[in-house]
Design an enzyme around this catalytic site. Structure first.
Site, PDB file in Angstrom:
ATOM      1  N   HIS A 289      -0.555  -0.543  -4.257  1.00  0.00           N
ATOM      2  CA  HIS A 289       0.894  -0.296  -4.190  1.00  0.00           C
ATOM      3  C   HIS A 289       1.764  -1.810  -3.853  1.00  0.00           C
ATOM      4  O   HIS A 289       1.012  -2.833  -3.804  1.00  0.00           O
ATOM      5  CB  HIS A 289       1.354   0.528  -3.105  1.00  0.00           C
ATOM      6  CG  HIS A 289       0.776   0.332  -1.761  1.00  0.00           C
ATOM      7  ND1 HIS A 289       1.247  -0.708  -1.018  1.00  0.00           N
ATOM      8  CD2 HIS A 289      -0.229   0.867  -1.136  1.00  0.00           C
ATOM      9  CE1 HIS A 289       0.504  -0.660   0.315  1.00  0.00           C
ATOM     10  NE2 HIS A 289      -0.263   0.314   0.158  1.00  0.00           N
TER      11      HIS A 289
ATOM     12  N   THR B 204       9.439   4.247   0.843  1.00  0.00           N
ATOM     13  CA  THR B 204      10.631   4.934   0.615  1.00  0.00           C
ATOM     14  C   THR B 204      10.449   6.321   1.086  1.00  0.00           C
ATOM     15  O   THR B 204       9.488   6.518   1.644  1.00  0.00           O
ATOM     16  CB  THR B 204      10.721   5.131  -1.037  1.00  0.00           C
ATOM     17  OG1 THR B 204       9.858   5.963  -1.531  1.00  0.00           O
ATOM     18  CG2 THR B 204      10.964   3.736  -1.522  1.00  0.00           C
TER      19      THR B 204
END
Length: 431
Positions: free
Chosen positions: A44, A239
């Protein structure tokens, strides 16, 4: 050869390094490694700073090695963690390794015929046959418990809020990571370890193990990048939906592009140095241009474009921009139909959503959009808006309020997109 340390310094990618590191890098081609954890089949964006360090290293003429922690991934690193992680089996680790290599190949040149071609290694390959007795004799005897206890990562877990404390497995992690460095020094000529600043303790254990095992005249080095945060101090890359992944199946290129496009001005100025390969002159000019008119978001746009192309492709970027235009600009039904389902749902994430029965298909639009789904409060209001040209179905103006809505209108065989005025969208899912 470009100066690697200088490159990291102006980009804000240098936290700590051992004395003599810069001199070594200017004197010879250095083989350096960075470890990554194979607990998922995708990296990521939290991993990107480390990967970019390897990219700059190779571009400065040095040799990057990326180590997939197949063995250490079975244990878990206490650094920055409050609890022990799940242990993975061999098959899962191998699958994850292959997926990670495919992602990293977009940043590093593994195919080069030059001596600084990138390599990927897995510490499971040299740890799997290493017995506990071998480990105790060859590694354990060189490093004292006092030395290990003094490390911040150990102290934080021992003095922190974790009720379970620190397991012996995790306590030995720094020795395992140290042994990786020793093995790589002996078999691959690795003299430098790169990593995030939370790894500093583990990395210096490696240099100490090499010194005590092979003699004080053997010099190895460590260099870290800072842990990337947002301007408000919160964790970078997280997020509400979770991590921003490099795998398009986990995070669509559209959502990936939108993440970078929506960072603050302050973050954009830092991130464009860290996460792109643009040179200093180009970045300085972009920063200056952005300051003249921040509303145009020049930094964010260029950052989003560069990172999306690097991680995905030019084609993925074009699709992400087109998807953005669907929501914020003029677009067509054809553009809607070109989107894959997940991107379509990402674009309209957050708009009012109704589930309706397939039984209503064939009925007039006015019935469906007032009765089956409360898009309009009344038939009269819908009639008035349609007559004024203010209602669209799937990005096409609705010419008559009573025109039947059929299965031919469905996007992806199940969605209807209704637009009231310029900005109000409603997504209907036919079940």
């Amino acid at each position: 050869m470009k100066n690697f340390v200088e490159e990291l310094r102006w980009r804000g990618m240098l936290a700590q390094m051992m004395p003599g590191t810069e001199e070594l890098l200017q004197k010879e081609m250095v083989t350096a490694y960075l470890g990554t954890d194979p607990t998922a089949d995708s990296l990521h964006i939290g991993h990107l700073c480390g990967i970019m360090m390897l990219r700059h290293l190779q571009r400065c003429g040095h040799k990057p090695i990326i180590l997939v922690g197949g063995a250490t991934g079975m244990i878990g690193d206490p650094s920055g963690k409050s609890q022990e992680r799940n242990l993975l089996n061999d098959e899962t680790l191998r699958h994850n390794q292959e997926c990670i290599k495919a992602q990293v190949a977009k940043f590093l040149d593994f195919e080069s015929k030059e001596p600084n071609a990138a390599e990927m290694v897995n510490n499971y390959d040299w740890m799997k046959d290493f017995t506990f007795l071998d480990f105790a004799r060859e590694v354990g005897k060189h490093i004292t418990v006092n030395y290990m206890m003094a490390k911040d990562s150990v102290q934080q877990r021992l003095n922190g809020t974790a009720r379970d404390g620190l397991s012996f497995t995790e306590f030995t992690y720094q020795l395992l990571q140290g042994y990786d460095f020793l093995w790589l020094y002996q078999h691959k000529g690795v003299k430098l370890q790169l990593g995030g600043n939370d790894q500093w303790g583990n990395m210096t254990t490696g240099t100490e193990l090499i010194r005590r095992t092979l003699g004080s005249e053997v010099e190895t080095f460590a260099l870290t990048c800072p842990l990337i945060t947002k301007a408000d101090g919160k964790k970078f890359g997280k997020t509400e939906q979770g991590n921003i992944w490099l795998d398009p199946k986990r995070t669509t290129p559209y959502r990936f592009y939108q993440f970078w496009l929506n960072v603050s001005d302050e973050d954009a100025e830092r991130y464009i140095k860290i996460f792109t390969s643009l040179d200093k002159e180009t970045i300085d000019a972009l920063v200056e241009e952005h300051k003249q008119d921040p509303g145009r978001r020049i930094l964010q746009k260029r950052l989003a474009e560069e990172v999306t192309v690097m991680v995905h492709s030019q084609e993925a970027l074009d699709m992400a921009i087109e998807a953005s235009n669907i929501l914020f600009g003029k677009s067509t039904k054809e553009a809607l139909e070109k989107l894959d389902e997940q991107t379509f749902l990402d674009v309209f994430d957050g708009v009012p959503h109704f589930d309706i029965s397939s039984d209503v298909l064939g009925q007039p639009a006015v019935e469906i959009f007032t009765q089956a789904a409360q898009v309009f409060p009344s038939k009269g209001e819908m009639r008035k808006m349609v007559q004024g040209g203010g209602v669209s179905l799937n990005k096409e103006k609705l010419s008559a309020f009573d025109r039947p809505v059929t299965s031919d209108d469905l996007i992806d065989g199940k969605y209807l997109l209704v637009q009231k005025g310029k900005k109000n969208y409603f997504l209907l899912t036919v079940k």
